[in-house]
Design a protein around this motif. Structure first.
Motif, PDB file in Angstrom:
ATOM      1  N   UNK A 137     -19.801   2.196   5.860  1.00  0.00           N
ATOM      2  CA  UNK A 137     -18.478   2.493   5.342  1.00  0.00           C
ATOM      3  C   UNK A 137     -17.400   1.553   5.887  1.00  0.00           C
ATOM      4  N   UNK A 138     -17.525   1.147   7.164  1.00  0.00           N
ATOM      5  CA  UNK A 138     -16.493   0.314   7.782  1.00  0.00           C
ATOM      6  C   UNK A 138     -16.154  -0.929   6.980  1.00  0.00           C
ATOM      7  N   UNK A 139     -17.135  -1.746   6.591  1.00  0.00           N
ATOM      8  CA  UNK A 139     -16.801  -2.946   5.816  1.00  0.00           C
ATOM      9  C   UNK A 139     -16.173  -2.628   4.463  1.00  0.00           C
ATOM     10  N   UNK A 140     -16.555  -1.514   3.838  1.00  0.00           N
ATOM     11  CA  UNK A 140     -15.966  -1.157   2.548  1.00  0.00           C
ATOM     12  C   UNK A 140     -14.490  -0.820   2.704  1.00  0.00           C
ATOM     13  N   UNK A 141     -14.147  -0.071   3.752  1.00  0.00           N
ATOM     14  CA  UNK A 141     -12.747   0.272   3.987  1.00  0.00           C
ATOM     15  C   UNK A 141     -11.936  -0.986   4.292  1.00  0.00           C
ATOM     16  N   UNK A 142     -12.484  -1.858   5.124  1.00  0.00           N
ATOM     17  CA  UNK A 142     -11.775  -3.101   5.468  1.00  0.00           C
ATOM     18  C   UNK A 142     -11.525  -3.948   4.228  1.00  0.00           C
ATOM     19  N   UNK A 143     -12.532  -4.057   3.378  1.00  0.00           N
ATOM     20  CA  UNK A 143     -12.380  -4.856   2.160  1.00  0.00           C
ATOM     21  C   UNK A 143     -11.376  -4.231   1.206  1.00  0.00           C
ATOM     22  N   UNK A 144     -11.417  -2.889   1.079  1.00  0.00           N
ATOM     23  CA  UNK A 144     -10.497  -2.226   0.171  1.00  0.00           C
ATOM     24  C   UNK A 144      -9.047  -2.313   0.606  1.00  0.00           C
ATOM     25  N   UNK A 145      -8.807  -2.388   1.929  1.00  0.00           N
ATOM     26  CA  UNK A 145      -7.432  -2.424   2.453  1.00  0.00           C
ATOM     27  C   UNK A 145      -6.972  -3.830   2.812  1.00  0.00           C
ATOM     28  N   UNK A 146      -7.798  -4.825   2.571  1.00  0.00           N
ATOM     29  CA  UNK A 146      -7.469  -6.185   2.981  1.00  0.00           C
ATOM     30  C   UNK A 146      -6.154  -6.661   2.368  1.00  0.00           C
ATOM     31  N   UNK A 147      -6.025  -6.550   1.060  1.00  0.00           N
ATOM     32  CA  UNK A 147      -4.823  -7.037   0.375  1.00  0.00           C
ATOM     33  C   UNK A 147      -3.608  -6.160   0.684  1.00  0.00           C
ATOM     34  N   UNK A 148      -3.703  -4.811   0.607  1.00  0.00           N
ATOM     35  CA  UNK A 148      -2.533  -3.999   0.967  1.00  0.00           C
ATOM     36  C   UNK A 148      -2.041  -4.241   2.392  1.00  0.00           C
ATOM     37  N   UNK A 149      -2.980  -4.436   3.331  1.00  0.00           N
ATOM     38  CA  UNK A 149      -2.560  -4.690   4.708  1.00  0.00           C
ATOM     39  C   UNK A 149      -1.862  -6.037   4.836  1.00  0.00           C
ATOM     40  N   UNK A 150      -2.365  -7.037   4.137  1.00  0.00           N
ATOM     41  CA  UNK A 150      -1.735  -8.355   4.192  1.00  0.00           C
ATOM     42  C   UNK A 150      -0.326  -8.305   3.619  1.00  0.00           C
ATOM     43  N   UNK A 151      -0.148  -7.566   2.532  1.00  0.00           N
ATOM     44  CA  UNK A 151       1.189  -7.450   1.947  1.00  0.00           C
ATOM     45  C   UNK A 151       2.129  -6.693   2.878  1.00  0.00           C
ATOM     46  N   UNK A 152       1.621  -5.616   3.513  1.00  0.00           N
ATOM     47  CA  UNK A 152       2.458  -4.848   4.435  1.00  0.00           C
ATOM     48  C   UNK A 152       2.909  -5.705   5.614  1.00  0.00           C
ATOM     49  N   UNK A 153       2.006  -6.532   6.156  1.00  0.00           N
ATOM     50  CA  UNK A 153       2.364  -7.420   7.255  1.00  0.00           C
ATOM     51  C   UNK A 153       3.397  -8.461   6.808  1.00  0.00           C
ATOM     52  N   UNK A 154       3.232  -8.939   5.575  1.00  0.00           N
ATOM     53  CA  UNK A 154       4.197  -9.912   5.049  1.00  0.00           C
ATOM     54  C   UNK A 154       5.581  -9.279   4.895  1.00  0.00           C
ATOM     55  N   UNK A 155       5.620  -8.047   4.366  1.00  0.00           N
ATOM     56  CA  UNK A 155       6.903  -7.366   4.185  1.00  0.00           C
ATOM     57  C   UNK A 155       7.575  -7.087   5.534  1.00  0.00           C
TER      58      UNK A 155
END
Length: 246
Positions: A116-134
């Protein structure tokens, strides 16, 4: 803003689950398309030119065809009933979600985390990157210093620990269960999560001055959303095995 924190926590929770689900659903769809794709056909040989039909003959034939159809008096066919209703689809999605995020038969906790860990990381990769950018954009507008930003990250470590402890308890007692659809329990969990995120915003107020907090808020940045996406959800405890059928 304090009243909006539980609602923000609920939408963040839904966003996290939806991001992972859409990632997996899209990956499955791409796989199905790849499996059914056929090789490109060879270019067709141009056919010989067809002689142009006589417009008078063509019109007469068309009129005869219309008269033949209307004379039969056959009623129009109704569209076929859908094979799967919306409620059936919802029930199927619940079963699929349980099969994906629940424990498989005989699966250990370490095996579950590895799956499950890699699936969660992959699913949140883009939202997390956008949140860090904001966050970076908002901090620049508010003139947040690197020292202040580092202090925020340090304070968030405890917040993440509290969030994981709270969520692990909810998983253990069945408040959050991948095997059933229980919106009331999810909202109850989201309310407690909102309280934790509200306390985190209190920590922000000890590091940033009111003007900086106001500037970041007016830029559209939300600390609750950022913390909800940045929490290390990959480290959550596995759920208990699925209940045995009665």
């Amino acid at each position: 803003m304090a009243r909006a924190t539980p609602l923000l926590a609920a939408t963040t929770l839904i966003g996290v689950v939806t991001s992972v689900w859409l990632y997996l659903d899209n990956r499955s769809l791409r796989s199905e398309i790849a499996d059914t794709r056929t090789p490109q056909a060879a270019p067709a040989v141009p056919a010989a030119p067809v002689p142009q039909a006589d417009p008078w003959t063509q019109t007469a034939a068309r009129s005869a065809e219309i008269r033949s159809r209307t004379a039969s008096g056959a009623p129009p066919a109704l569209p076929a009933e859908p094979s799967e209703s919306r409620l059936d689809r919802r029930a199927r999605r619940t079963e699929e979600f349980g099969a994906m995020f629940g424990r498989h038969e005989g699966e250990t906790e370490d095996e579950y985390r590895a799956r499950i860990g890699p699936m969660i990381s992959a699913g949140l990769l883009i939202p997390r990157a956008k949140a860090a950018e904001y966050r970076k954009i908002a901090e620049d507008k508010a003139h947040v210093t690197p020292e202040q930003s580092a202090k925020l990250d340090k304070a968030f470590e405890k917040v993440y620990g509290d969030v994981l402890d709270y969520t692990n308890k909810a998983i253990g007692d069945g408040t959050l269960s991948p095997y059933e659809r229980n919106v009331a329990s999810w909202l109850d969990y989201a309310g407690g999560l909102g309280g934790l995120l509200g306390e985190a915003q209190g920590q922000v107020g000890k590091i940033l001055d009111p003007g900086q907090i106001k500037t970041m808020y007016e830029s559209g940045f939300e600390w609750g959303e950022y913390l909800g996406l940045s929490a290390p959800w990959e480290k959550l405890n596995p759920p208990p095995p699925p209940p045995k059928p009665r």
